[in-house]
Design an enzyme around this catalytic site. Structure first.
Site, PDB file in Angstrom:
ATOM      1  N   CYS A 250     -46.075   3.281 -53.578  1.00  0.00           N
ATOM      2  CA  CYS A 250     -46.332   3.280 -52.142  1.00  0.00           C
ATOM      3  C   CYS A 250     -46.563   4.703 -51.621  1.00  0.00           C
ATOM      4  CB  CYS A 250     -45.155   2.655 -51.420  1.00  0.00           C
ATOM      5  SG  CYS A 250     -43.665   3.671 -51.535  1.00  0.00           S
TER       6      CYS A 250
ATOM      7  N   ALA B 274     -43.715   7.100 -51.998  1.00  0.00           N
ATOM      8  CA  ALA B 274     -43.645   7.617 -53.376  1.00  0.00           C
ATOM      9  C   ALA B 274     -44.617   8.781 -53.550  1.00  0.00           C
ATOM     10  CB  ALA B 274     -43.951   6.518 -54.389  1.00  0.00           C
TER      11      ALA B 274
ATOM     12  N   ARG C 102     -39.089  10.774 -61.988  1.00  0.00           N
ATOM     13  CA  ARG C 102     -40.400  11.252 -62.430  1.00  0.00           C
ATOM     14  C   ARG C 102     -40.282  12.373 -63.471  1.00  0.00           C
ATOM     15  NH1 ARG C 102     -43.603  14.620 -58.729  1.00  0.00           N
ATOM     16  NH2 ARG C 102     -45.821  14.506 -59.188  1.00  0.00           N
TER      17      ARG C 102
ATOM     18  N   HIS D 299     -50.042  11.250 -50.644  1.00  0.00           N
ATOM     19  CA  HIS D 299     -50.488  12.595 -51.041  1.00  0.00           C
ATOM     20  C   HIS D 299     -51.119  13.299 -49.843  1.00  0.00           C
ATOM     21  CE1 HIS D 299     -51.300  10.665 -55.241  1.00  0.00           C
ATOM     22  NE2 HIS D 299     -50.060  11.069 -55.161  1.00  0.00           N
TER      23      HIS D 299
HETATM   24  S1  CFN Z   1     -49.130  10.120 -57.936  1.00  0.00           S
HETATM   25 FE1  CFN Z   1     -50.145  11.645 -59.244  1.00  0.00          FE
HETATM   26  S2  CFN Z   1     -49.762  13.726 -58.896  1.00  0.00           S
HETATM   27  S3  CFN Z   1     -52.239  11.458 -59.705  1.00  0.00           S
HETATM   28 FE2  CFN Z   1     -51.143  11.690 -61.559  1.00  0.00          FE
HETATM   29  S4  CFN Z   1     -51.128  13.785 -62.078  1.00  0.00           S
HETATM   30 FE3  CFN Z   1     -49.349  10.028 -62.260  1.00  0.00          FE
HETATM   31  S5  CFN Z   1     -48.867   8.233 -61.121  1.00  0.00           S
HETATM   32 MO1  CFN Z   1     -46.931   9.038 -61.946  1.00  0.00          MO
HETATM   33  S6  CFN Z   1     -46.312  10.439 -60.272  1.00  0.00           S
HETATM   34 FE4  CFN Z   1     -47.522  11.632 -61.661  1.00  0.00          FE
HETATM   35 FE5  CFN Z   1     -49.312  13.322 -60.981  1.00  0.00          FE
HETATM   36 FE6  CFN Z   1     -51.650  13.520 -59.963  1.00  0.00          FE
HETATM   37 FE7  CFN Z   1     -48.393   9.971 -59.962  1.00  0.00          FE
HETATM   38  S7  CFN Z   1     -47.346  13.806 -61.868  1.00  0.00           S
HETATM   39  S8  CFN Z   1     -47.628  10.499 -63.472  1.00  0.00           S
HETATM   40  S9  CFN Z   1     -51.398  10.256 -63.157  1.00  0.00           S
HETATM   41  N1  CFN Z   1     -49.314  11.374 -60.963  1.00  0.00           N
HETATM   42  C1  HCA Z   2     -44.614   6.790 -58.433  1.00  0.00           C
HETATM   43  C2  HCA Z   2     -43.991   7.664 -59.484  1.00  0.00           C
HETATM   44  C3  HCA Z   2     -44.526   7.361 -60.862  1.00  0.00           C
HETATM   45  C4  HCA Z   2     -44.051   6.023 -61.375  1.00  0.00           C
HETATM   46  C5  HCA Z   2     -44.143   5.933 -62.854  1.00  0.00           C
HETATM   47  C6  HCA Z   2     -44.253   4.587 -63.505  1.00  0.00           C
HETATM   48  C7  HCA Z   2     -44.002   8.489 -61.775  1.00  0.00           C
HETATM   49  O1  HCA Z   2     -45.823   6.753 -58.325  1.00  0.00           O
HETATM   50  O2  HCA Z   2     -43.887   6.166 -57.706  1.00  0.00           O
HETATM   51  O3  HCA Z   2     -44.720   3.618 -62.939  1.00  0.00           O
HETATM   52  O4  HCA Z   2     -43.864   4.566 -64.680  1.00  0.00           O
HETATM   53  O5  HCA Z   2     -44.791   9.149 -62.401  1.00  0.00           O
HETATM   54  O6  HCA Z   2     -42.794   8.664 -61.839  1.00  0.00           O
HETATM   55  O7  HCA Z   2     -45.926   7.404 -60.861  1.00  0.00           O
END
Ligand code: CFN
Ligand code: HCA
Length: 536
Positions: free
Chosen positions: A56, A59, A90, A189
């Site tokens: 969401c 998050a 995370r 974001h």
């Molecule tokens: S929201 Fe982003 S900020 S888009 Fe990426 S690299 Fe994932 S989903 Mo989990 S939280 Fe994480 Fe980053 Fe960019 Fe999210 S560190 S792993 S692919 N990510």
């Molecule tokens: C998030 C955080 C997440 C969830 C990871 C997952 C992360 O978007 O709420 O679904 O395993 O990297 O911790 O993306």
């Protein structure tokens, strides 16, 4: 082997009712013309009832972009679950680097909203929470995050923050990042970028003494990635002022407009910040990728090219040669077992793309990939931006009005450099997106559903899947190893050279073990198992 990409897609879509099928069809493409990618239906609402991997807006804002700043005190205004589930799950790492600093990330602070707050309002509770937190810790700054119920009942967190900022004399600001604000984390974001820009960037004009000064944007130090990137850049003589927002302090963020350049790791989560900093300070940015050997080399060379000094260009080549001496034997060793193996990656908004480089370093191919919440430009490349008319997030989030700040002389210098470099052919905006890099006839699936993922496994049996916690154990019960590319399970770093070595060894170990052939899904009955064995 197995059905074609088109047949696979058909079989995935088959089960859906007509309207859902039509919608999902737009988000599931066979990459027919990688050089001119087809338009993909990204960043749209998930059909209710479908099991999605998405999270969401809260998050994306608290969990992802701002939460990792370690000496801000983060308070979640809402029911306790939101604070709990975003409490270091995370694996964003941090440590203090000066004795006078404090790291608050070991704490999860929340107003623990209850039913009576929903009925009578929760502003009083929030005020009290800020006061208590201040009395206890005396932080430099406090940040407040709204969860779904806060928006629904209309608590005005911003006026509470203003009042408490006035009263306590420290920086206090809030984020209206209610979970429902967008269709995914992505809206969060954007909200976070706006708030960081408004409330932190540019607050501290102390000059930074270093020759090559950059910020790394969109790097969150998962499993220690930012530390490995910092190690390499340091070896090259490049100084990072701020990594937004991995292992970073409040002061570094307030001071990061002193850099000469922004390099962007995760474009999805922080492109807004890069654009706003360029508008206000004239600071140029370009996309880099420190995931994968080839990506790391290319990124280092591009940074050196930007500064255009022989001593730096030479040093970067020395560092690459030095690091490659350790990497090469590992690649040679693992390739004996990984060459030709198949991966499928369904992650977030950048890793499903970035990690393809690491797999290709090992001689592996990515047969199918997709983001959870990325936008069309992350799939098709930056040049599609002008043609994107409907952005599901921008209906909810205002663009900030940013004006240039010509007073800041040292920053005007960076703008002049950009113009000169562009004239000599340097490309700032050559971000190509995922689809151009993927092979012809691979599957690109946006916001993949649990059903589609199961079909993919059934039909193609990839050797490894890169995914997240929501589907990891389902995948493994189906006999396929799953590497969490969000949290890295218990591993990492995977960025840069040392990270690549960690990753190669880990994937080699995971796909070489025989254990997956012995797993038996609990939902399989014995007769099924026996007939499968007999057929072999
Ligand atoms: S929201 Fe982003 S900020 S888009 Fe990426 S690299 Fe994932 S989903 Mo989990 S939280 Fe994480 Fe980053 Fe960019 Fe999210 S560190 S792993 S692919 N990510
Ligand atoms: C998030 C955080 C997440 C969830 C990871 C997952 C992360 O978007 O709420 O679904 O395993 O990297 O911790 O993306």
């Amino acid at each position: 082997s197995g059905p074609s990409a088109e047949e696979t897609r058909e079989q995935m879509l088959e089960i859906y009712p007509k309207k859902t099928r039509r919608k999902r069809a737009k988000q599931m493409l066979v990459n027919k013309t990688p050089e001119t990618p087809e338009a993909i239906g990204a960043n749209s609402r998930t059909v209710p009832g479908i099991i999605t991997q998405r999270g969401c807006s809260y998050a994306g804002c608290k969990g992802v972009v701002i939460g990792p700043i370690y000496d801000i005190l983060h308070i979640t205004h809402g029911p306790i679950g939101c604070g709990w589930y975003s409490w270091l799950s995370r694996r964003n790492m941090s440590k203090i680097r000066h004795p006078e600093e404090t790291n608050y990330l070991q704490y999860s602070m929340s107003t623990d909203m209850q039913e009576d707050h929903i009925v009578f309002g929760g502003e009083k509770q929030l005020k009290q929470a800020i006061q208590e937190a201040y009395d206890e810790f005396k932080p430099k700054a406090i940040s407040v995050y709204a969860t779904c119920p806060v928006g629904l009942i209309g608590d005005d967190i911003h006026s509470v923050c203003r009042e408490m900022k006035e009263k306590l004399g420290i920086n206090i600001f809030g984020f209206s990042c209610e979970g429902y604000k967008g269709v995914s984390q992505s809206a969060g974001h954007h909200i976070a970028n706006n708030g960081v820009f408004k409330n932190m960037i540019g607050l501290d004009d102390t000059p930074v003494e270093a020759k090559y000064k950059i910020n790394v944007l969109g790097e969150y130090n998962i499993g220690g990635d930012a530390w490995e990137i910092d190690r390499i850049l340091r070896l090259c003589g490049i100084h990072i002022i701020g990594t937004l927002s991995g292992g970073v302090s409040y002061d570094e963020i307030c001071n990061c407009h002193q850099a000469d350049l922004n390099v962007v790791m995760c474009h999805r989560s922080i492109n807004y910040m890069a654009e706003m900093m360029e508008t206000k300070f004239g600071m140029p940015w370009f996309k880099v990728n420190f995931i994968g050997i080839e990506g790391t080399k290319k990124s280092l060379r591009k940074i050196a090219q930007y500064f255009d000094e022989k001593e730096l260009t030479d040093r970067v080549e020395e560092v690459i040669a030095m690091e490659m001496a350790d990497v090469r034997p590992v690649i040679e060793d693992v390739r004996q077992r990984t060459e030709g193996k198949k991966a499928a990656l369904f992650v977030g908004g950048s890793r499903a793309h970035h990690y393809q480089d690491l797999f290709s370093d090992m001689g592996m191919t990515t047969i199918a990939a997709g983001y959870e919440f990325a936008h069309r430009d992350d799939y098709e490349g930056r040049d599609v931006l002008p043609s994107i008319k409907i952005d599901a997030d921008s209906r909810n989030i205002e663009e900030l009005h940013i004006e240039a700040d010509p007073e800041r002389f040292n920053l005007r210098k960076t703008k002049e450099r950009k113009v000169a470099l562009e004239e000599s052919g340097f490309e700032f905006s050559d971000y190509e997106g995922m689809m151009r890099q993927m092979a012809k006839d691979t599957l690109v699936i946006d916001d993949i559903s649990a059903h589609e993922l199961e079909k993919l496994i059934e039909l193609h049996k990839p050797d490894v899947i890169g995914s997240g916690i929501k589907d990891k154990y389902v995948i493994e019960k189906m006999g396929i190893p799953c590497k969490q590319l969000h949290s890295y399970d218990y591993g990492g770093p995977y960025a840069g050279f040392k990270g690549a070595i960690n990753f190669f060894k880990e994937i080699d170990r995971m796909i070489s073990t025989k254990v997956w052939k012995l797993t038996r899904a609990p939902w399989k009955d014995d007769s099924e198992e026996q007939s499968a064995a007999a057929a072999e």
